[in-house]
Scaffold this motif. Sequence first.
Motif, PDB file in Angstrom:
ATOM      1  N   VAL A  29       0.837  -1.200   0.000  1.00 36.07           N
ATOM      2  CA  VAL A  29       0.000   0.000   0.000  1.00 36.07           C
ATOM      3  C   VAL A  29       0.875   1.255   0.000  1.00 36.07           C
ATOM      4  N   LEU A  30       1.906   1.281   0.842  1.00 36.65           N
ATOM      5  CA  LEU A  30       2.806   2.440   0.886  1.00 36.65           C
ATOM      6  C   LEU A  30       3.570   2.600  -0.422  1.00 36.65           C
ATOM      7  N   LEU A  31       3.996   1.497  -1.002  1.00 37.80           N
ATOM      8  CA  LEU A  31       4.703   1.536  -2.276  1.00 37.80           C
ATOM      9  C   LEU A  31       3.820   2.129  -3.367  1.00 37.80           C
ATOM     10  N   ALA A  32       2.548   1.758  -3.384  1.00 35.86           N
ATOM     11  CA  ALA A  32       1.611   2.323  -4.367  1.00 35.86           C
ATOM     12  C   ALA A  32       1.461   3.831  -4.163  1.00 35.86           C
ATOM     13  N   VAL A  34       3.785   5.929  -2.777  1.00 32.41           N
ATOM     14  CA  VAL A  34       5.037   6.595  -3.148  1.00 32.41           C
ATOM     15  C   VAL A  34       5.168   6.676  -4.666  1.00 32.41           C
ATOM     16  N   LEU A  35       5.015   5.545  -5.336  1.00 38.43           N
ATOM     17  CA  LEU A  35       5.191   5.532  -6.787  1.00 38.43           C
ATOM     18  C   LEU A  35       4.049   6.241  -7.497  1.00 38.43           C
ATOM     19  N   GLY A  36       2.846   6.129  -6.969  1.00 35.35           N
ATOM     20  CA  GLY A  36       1.701   6.817  -7.563  1.00 35.35           C
ATOM     21  C   GLY A  36       1.814   8.326  -7.480  1.00 35.35           C
ATOM     22  N   ALA A  37       2.559   8.814  -6.498  1.00 36.67           N
ATOM     23  CA  ALA A  37       2.765  10.253  -6.333  1.00 36.67           C
ATOM     24  C   ALA A  37       4.007  10.747  -7.082  1.00 36.67           C
ATOM     25  N   GLY A  38       4.627   9.874  -7.882  1.00 30.84           N
ATOM     26  CA  GLY A  38       5.796  10.285  -8.656  1.00 30.84           C
ATOM     27  C   GLY A  38       7.121  10.020  -7.994  1.00 30.84           C
ATOM     28  N   GLY A  39       7.123   9.339  -6.862  1.00 26.24           N
ATOM     29  CA  GLY A  39       8.372   8.984  -6.203  1.00 26.24           C
ATOM     30  C   GLY A  39       9.053   7.836  -6.921  1.00 26.24           C
ATOM     31  N   ARG A  40      10.187   7.443  -6.379  1.00 26.03           N
ATOM     32  CA  ARG A  40      10.920   6.344  -6.999  1.00 26.03           C
ATOM     33  C   ARG A  40      11.421   5.379  -5.945  1.00 26.03           C
ATOM     34  N   VAL A  41      11.783   4.195  -6.420  1.00 27.98           N
ATOM     35  CA  VAL A  41      12.400   3.165  -5.590  1.00 27.98           C
ATOM     36  C   VAL A  41      13.841   3.006  -6.032  1.00 27.98           C
ATOM     37  N   ARG A  68      -0.004  -2.072 -16.836  1.00 27.42           N
ATOM     38  CA  ARG A  68      -0.158  -0.794 -16.156  1.00 27.42           C
ATOM     39  C   ARG A  68       0.988   0.121 -16.536  1.00 27.42           C
ATOM     40  N   ALA A  69       0.883   1.356 -16.075  1.00 30.80           N
ATOM     41  CA  ALA A  69       1.952   2.326 -16.317  1.00 30.80           C
ATOM     42  C   ALA A  69       3.249   1.844 -15.663  1.00 30.80           C
ATOM     43  N   PRO A  70       4.398   2.189 -16.239  1.00 33.70           N
ATOM     44  CA  PRO A  70       5.673   1.867 -15.597  1.00 33.70           C
ATOM     45  C   PRO A  70       5.933   2.838 -14.448  1.00 33.70           C
ATOM     46  N   PHE A  71       6.663   2.361 -13.455  1.00 31.21           N
ATOM     47  CA  PHE A  71       7.017   3.204 -12.316  1.00 31.21           C
ATOM     48  C   PHE A  71       8.529   3.296 -12.204  1.00 31.21           C
ATOM     49  N   VAL A 172       9.604 -10.438  -2.811  1.00 30.00           N
ATOM     50  CA  VAL A 172       9.484  -9.580  -3.998  1.00 30.00           C
ATOM     51  C   VAL A 172       8.146  -9.818  -4.683  1.00 30.00           C
ATOM     52  N   HIS A 173       7.795 -11.061  -4.906  1.00 32.93           N
ATOM     53  CA  HIS A 173       6.538 -11.344  -5.593  1.00 32.93           C
ATOM     54  C   HIS A 173       5.329 -10.978  -4.736  1.00 32.93           C
ATOM     55  N   ALA A 174       5.383 -11.265  -3.449  1.00 39.73           N
ATOM     56  CA  ALA A 174       4.259 -10.907  -2.566  1.00 39.73           C
ATOM     57  C   ALA A 174       4.098  -9.389  -2.490  1.00 39.73           C
ATOM     58  N   LEU A 175       5.200  -8.659  -2.429  1.00 36.14           N
ATOM     59  CA  LEU A 175       5.143  -7.203  -2.406  1.00 36.14           C
ATOM     60  C   LEU A 175       4.537  -6.670  -3.699  1.00 36.14           C
ATOM     61  N   CYS A 176       4.904  -7.256  -4.821  1.00 37.49           N
ATOM     62  CA  CYS A 176       4.325  -6.829  -6.103  1.00 37.49           C
ATOM     63  C   CYS A 176       2.833  -7.126  -6.157  1.00 37.49           C
ATOM     64  N   GLU A 177       2.417  -8.252  -5.607  1.00 36.40           N
ATOM     65  CA  GLU A 177       0.982  -8.571  -5.522  1.00 36.40           C
ATOM     66  C   GLU A 177       0.252  -7.483  -4.746  1.00 36.40           C
ATOM     67  N   ALA A 178       0.789  -7.148  -3.575  1.00 35.02           N
ATOM     68  CA  ALA A 178       0.153  -6.142  -2.717  1.00 35.02           C
ATOM     69  C   ALA A 178       0.188  -4.767  -3.367  1.00 35.02           C
ATOM     70  N   PHE A 179       1.299  -4.436  -4.024  1.00 33.45           N
ATOM     71  CA  PHE A 179       1.444  -3.157  -4.706  1.00 33.45           C
ATOM     72  C   PHE A 179       0.408  -3.003  -5.814  1.00 33.45           C
ATOM     73  N   GLU A 180       0.318  -3.995  -6.688  1.00 35.68           N
ATOM     74  CA  GLU A 180      -0.620  -3.877  -7.801  1.00 35.68           C
ATOM     75  C   GLU A 180      -2.064  -3.879  -7.317  1.00 35.68           C
ATOM     76  N   ALA A 181      -2.347  -4.611  -6.246  1.00 26.80           N
ATOM     77  CA  ALA A 181      -3.714  -4.613  -5.702  1.00 26.80           C
ATOM     78  C   ALA A 181      -4.078  -3.244  -5.126  1.00 26.80           C
ATOM     79  N   ALA A 182      -3.073  -2.508  -4.638  1.00 24.47           N
ATOM     80  CA  ALA A 182      -3.320  -1.204  -4.027  1.00 24.47           C
ATOM     81  C   ALA A 182      -3.412  -0.072  -5.040  1.00 24.47           C
ATOM     82  N   LEU A 183      -3.030  -0.309  -6.279  1.00 27.46           N
ATOM     83  CA  LEU A 183      -3.112   0.736  -7.300  1.00 27.46           C
ATOM     84  C   LEU A 183      -4.560   0.985  -7.685  1.00 27.46           C
ATOM     85  N   PRO A 184      -4.907   2.234  -7.964  1.00 25.12           N
ATOM     86  CA  PRO A 184      -6.252   2.502  -8.477  1.00 25.12           C
ATOM     87  C   PRO A 184      -6.484   1.748  -9.775  1.00 25.12           C
TER      88      PRO A 184
END
Length: 191
Positions: A29-32, A34-41, A68-71, A172-184
């Motif tokens: 959720v936090l990753l979505a 940060v990246l959704g607001a234009g931040g970076r990892v 989806r859009a690239p981050f 890594v994969h679980a985080l990506c699952e949670a990240f993509e689920a949290a994206l609008p």
Amino acid sequence: MTVESHLDGLTGTLAGLRAQAPRIHHWGVLLARVLGAGGRVLAAGNGGSAAEAQHLTAELVGRYRHDRAPFSALALCAETSSITAIANDYGYDQVFARQVSAHARPGDLVILLSTSGSSPNLLEAAHAARRAEATVWALTGALPNPLASLADDTLALPGNACHVQEAQLVVVHALCEAFEAALPASVRRVS
């Protein structure tokens, strides 16, 4: 060590990881945000952890499950010209810190992967991230360890180095699952 004993040890590490599911969901959720607001990892690790740092950034720039859009995500360990130049001029302890200082901005996320939690170059990267006002997440082996004490949040796993490293791929994969689920939904699909 036999194959069976190796797998038994991994089972214990994965059980420890299962207990971290709420943290991984929260990170997604936090990753979505940060990246959704234009931040970076910015991600880094050594050896096998470097490979997992690259895997994570590839999933964020490319895609995991959904089109989806690239981050913006950079694996600092993949910057071979920078790494060798920095190591030559400043010492190996600075190979990630100098890159963090160059690329991290306030609100960005620096993800550091380490089985020991004591690699000097990752500790220096954490200090550089703090100076840049970036958030630091650490994926490490068992606590206590120096990297965990420098991070804003840590996902620490029990087990030996090879089991922790294997479980990092699952993280890594679980985080990506949670990240993509949290994206609008509007961001998940790109026309």
